[in-house]
Design a protein around this motif. Structure first.
Motif, PDB file in Angstrom:
ATOM      1  N   VAL A  14      -3.000   4.137  -1.755  1.00  4.44           N
ATOM      2  CA  VAL A  14      -3.303   2.718  -1.910  1.00  4.44           C
ATOM      3  C   VAL A  14      -2.176   1.862  -1.349  1.00  4.44           C
ATOM      4  O   VAL A  14      -2.412   0.862  -0.660  1.00  4.44           O
ATOM      5  CB  VAL A  14      -3.557   2.372  -3.393  1.00  4.44           C
ATOM      6  CG1 VAL A  14      -3.752   0.868  -3.571  1.00  4.44           C
ATOM      7  CG2 VAL A  14      -4.777   3.116  -3.921  1.00  4.44           C
ATOM      8  N   GLN A  17      -2.252   1.384   2.425  1.00  3.21           N
ATOM      9  CA  GLN A  17      -3.350   0.510   2.830  1.00  3.21           C
ATOM     10  C   GLN A  17      -3.012  -0.958   2.555  1.00  3.21           C
ATOM     11  O   GLN A  17      -3.330  -1.843   3.358  1.00  3.21           O
ATOM     12  CB  GLN A  17      -4.633   0.904   2.095  1.00  3.21           C
ATOM     13  CG  GLN A  17      -5.854   0.111   2.461  1.00  3.21           C
ATOM     14  CD  GLN A  17      -6.299   0.277   3.902  1.00  3.21           C
ATOM     15  OE1 GLN A  17      -6.444  -0.702   4.645  1.00  3.21           O
ATOM     16  NE2 GLN A  17      -6.522   1.516   4.316  1.00  3.21           N
ATOM     17  N   ILE A  18      -2.345  -1.219   1.426  1.00  2.00           N
ATOM     18  CA  ILE A  18      -1.939  -2.584   1.119  1.00  2.00           C
ATOM     19  C   ILE A  18      -0.926  -3.084   2.138  1.00  2.00           C
ATOM     20  O   ILE A  18      -1.019  -4.222   2.634  1.00  2.00           O
ATOM     21  CB  ILE A  18      -1.360  -2.673  -0.309  1.00  2.00           C
ATOM     22  CG1 ILE A  18      -2.471  -2.456  -1.343  1.00  2.00           C
ATOM     23  CG2 ILE A  18      -0.675  -4.014  -0.540  1.00  2.00           C
ATOM     24  CD1 ILE A  18      -1.978  -2.371  -2.776  1.00  2.00           C
ATOM     25  N   GLN A  21      -2.669  -4.005   5.381  1.00  3.10           N
ATOM     26  CA  GLN A  21      -3.371  -5.290   5.350  1.00  3.10           C
ATOM     27  C   GLN A  21      -2.412  -6.470   5.294  1.00  3.10           C
ATOM     28  O   GLN A  21      -2.650  -7.510   5.928  1.00  3.10           O
ATOM     29  CB  GLN A  21      -4.343  -5.320   4.178  1.00  3.10           C
ATOM     30  CG  GLN A  21      -5.520  -4.367   4.334  1.00  3.10           C
ATOM     31  CD  GLN A  21      -6.622  -4.605   3.320  1.00  3.10           C
ATOM     32  OE1 GLN A  21      -6.741  -5.678   2.734  1.00  3.10           O
ATOM     33  NE2 GLN A  21      -7.464  -3.595   3.114  1.00  3.10           N
ATOM     34  N   THR A 124      -1.258  -2.218 -10.295  1.00  4.26           N
ATOM     35  CA  THR A 124      -2.395  -1.315 -10.111  1.00  4.26           C
ATOM     36  C   THR A 124      -2.588  -0.537 -11.400  1.00  4.26           C
ATOM     37  O   THR A 124      -1.822   0.377 -11.709  1.00  4.26           O
ATOM     38  CB  THR A 124      -2.146  -0.326  -8.960  1.00  4.26           C
ATOM     39  OG1 THR A 124      -1.709  -1.036  -7.803  1.00  4.26           O
ATOM     40  CG2 THR A 124      -3.411   0.452  -8.640  1.00  4.26           C
ATOM     41  N   ARG A 228      -9.935   0.126   0.991  1.00  2.00           N
ATOM     42  CA  ARG A 228      -9.706  -1.148   1.681  1.00  2.00           C
ATOM     43  C   ARG A 228     -10.075  -2.333   0.791  1.00  2.00           C
ATOM     44  O   ARG A 228      -9.424  -3.384   0.831  1.00  2.00           O
ATOM     45  CB  ARG A 228     -10.506  -1.177   2.986  1.00  2.00           C
ATOM     46  CG  ARG A 228     -10.047  -0.150   4.011  1.00  2.00           C
ATOM     47  CD  ARG A 228     -11.038  -0.020   5.155  1.00  2.00           C
ATOM     48  NE  ARG A 228     -12.304   0.533   4.698  1.00  2.00           N
ATOM     49  CZ  ARG A 228     -13.328   0.829   5.497  1.00  2.00           C
ATOM     50  NH1 ARG A 228     -13.220   0.607   6.805  1.00  2.00           N
ATOM     51  NH2 ARG A 228     -14.446   1.337   5.012  1.00  2.00           N
ATOM     52  N   ALA A 231      -7.205  -2.710  -1.776  1.00  2.00           N
ATOM     53  CA  ALA A 231      -6.065  -3.412  -1.182  1.00  2.00           C
ATOM     54  C   ALA A 231      -6.344  -4.905  -1.053  1.00  2.00           C
ATOM     55  O   ALA A 231      -5.488  -5.752  -1.366  1.00  2.00           O
ATOM     56  CB  ALA A 231      -5.754  -2.813   0.190  1.00  2.00           C
ATOM     57  N   HIS A 234      -5.915  -6.653  -4.375  1.00  2.00           N
ATOM     58  CA  HIS A 234      -4.507  -6.869  -4.727  1.00  2.00           C
ATOM     59  C   HIS A 234      -3.966  -8.148  -4.077  1.00  2.00           C
ATOM     60  O   HIS A 234      -3.280  -8.947  -4.723  1.00  2.00           O
ATOM     61  CB  HIS A 234      -3.654  -5.683  -4.282  1.00  2.00           C
ATOM     62  CG  HIS A 234      -3.668  -4.518  -5.222  1.00  2.00           C
ATOM     63  ND1 HIS A 234      -4.713  -3.648  -5.298  1.00  2.00           N
ATOM     64  CD2 HIS A 234      -2.754  -4.079  -6.133  1.00  2.00           C
ATOM     65  CE1 HIS A 234      -4.448  -2.716  -6.204  1.00  2.00           C
ATOM     66  NE2 HIS A 234      -3.259  -2.968  -6.727  1.00  2.00           N
TER      67      HIS A 234
END
Length: 344
Positions: A14, A17-18, A21, A124, A228, A231, A234
């Motif tokens: 995770v 991926q964050i 982005q 998270t 995705r 992310a 978040h």
């Protein structure tokens, strides 16, 4: 203070991926790693997935189990996305060996964020902190107002650790950390595409179907979500003023069962179908096994819990909408398992 974001656990499924982005959106990003030896791996993964703004990424060395490094990691950051979880190379026999580090880790992060005058922390958490105690008999939907009972029969040490860590975090915010903005993301089973060979624990459900280790499918219903989308949530919870003090369930619309997943893979990825079991494991066997077996008790809990899960709060308050259906998230995960050689 710069508009910089600290992401803990930059090497994780995770977390990576964050970071991806955030960099794509133009943020300055710092991420923590337990050792600077991991820097090149993170950079290589991001570059291989098309990220060009690597110069906007920096690193800090910090470990959830230690105080050292956290003040330095946060000193120039406006936001903290607390994604990292304690790492266990061997499965502890005592659940407290899982729970205590999870609680200590989030409190360590919140205290450091408080000292560093961070604006907002987004944690998270997990659906295990929300919906494991509402059973199928319930007529209403499961929402962020629900909490799992920590003594729920069948709850795993991991899920219990996420529950108690989130409770401890909210308790800290309500007492010592009142000036610190806080929100949580509570994902269901996380699938979707991986940026490298580091995948979430939820992928084990798919591995068991694809590698032939499961002879009969336990027809357990699931709620799933694309990484995705997790992310994206978040980041939205980080910048949306109304997200302060809120929890958000991260889930695609609806649900999908293990039997439906098996049928989906057979239909859409027929080259992988030869090891996928076709027979169903009767629910009565799971229920009988739950009387004597820990894993069966966990399976019975998954069988019994209410799967009418609402993601309306994230949609309305954060203007979020999942990009993937259940089926798309599952197939993307299957494709990643194949791409990175994670199934036999």
């Amino acid at each position: 203070m710069q508009n910089k974001v600290l992401v803990t656990g930059g090497t994780g499924f995770v977390g990576t991926q964050i970071i991806f982005q955030l960099l794509e959106k133009g943020y300055m990003v710092k991420t923590t790693v337990r050792s600077f030896k991991s820097k090149d791996r993170v950079i290589d993964v991001l570059k291989s997935n098309g990220v060009s703004a690597i110069e906007n990424l920096s690193f800090a060395e910090a470990d959830l189990s230690k105080d050292e490094g956290w003040d330095e990691a946060m000193e120039d950051c406006e936001y903290v996305l607390s994604v990292a979880s304690p790492v266990f190379f061997d499965i502890p026999k005592d659940e407290n060996e899982v729970i205590r580090p999870a609680i200590d880790g989030i409190i360590r992060i919140l205290k450091a964020a408080n000292r560093s005058k961070v604006k907002r922390v987004v944690m998270t958490s997990n659906f295990g902190a929300v919906g494991f105690s509402k059973k199928n008999g319930a007529q209403e939907v499961t929402t962020e107002n629900d909490w799992t009972d920590e003594n729920e029969p069948g709850i795993s040490a991991y899920e219990k650790s996420k529950l108690l860590a989130e409770k401890a975090a909210w308790s800290y915010i309500e007492t010592e950390g009142k000036q610190l903005e806080f929100a949580t993301i509570n994902p269901v089973a996380i699938f979707g595409p991986s940026l490298n060979n580091h995948v979430s624990g939820s992928f084990d459900l798919l591995k068991s179907l694809l590698n032939g280790s499961t002879k009969r499918v336990a027809d357990i219903p699931l709620n799933v979500v694309d990484v995705r989308d997790v992310a994206d949530l978040h980041i939205r919870a980080m910048v949306t003023p109304e997200a302060k003090g809120q929890r958000f369930i991260a889930s695609a619309d609806g649900q999908i069962s293990m039997m439906e997943i098996a049928e989906l893979i057979r239909k859409e990825r027929p080259e992988l179908a030869y090891k996928i079991p076709t027979k169903k494991l009767p629910n009565v066997l799971i229920e009988a096994g739950a009387l004597v077996n820990k894993h069966a008790r966990e399976g019975k809990l998954f069988l019994d819990m209410n799967r009418n899960v609402s993601n309306d709060k994230a949609k309305k308050l954060l203007e979020w909408s999942p990009i993937s259906t259940n089926e798309q998230a599952v197939l993307a995960a299957v494709d990643s398992l194949v791409e990175y050689g994670l199934v036999d």
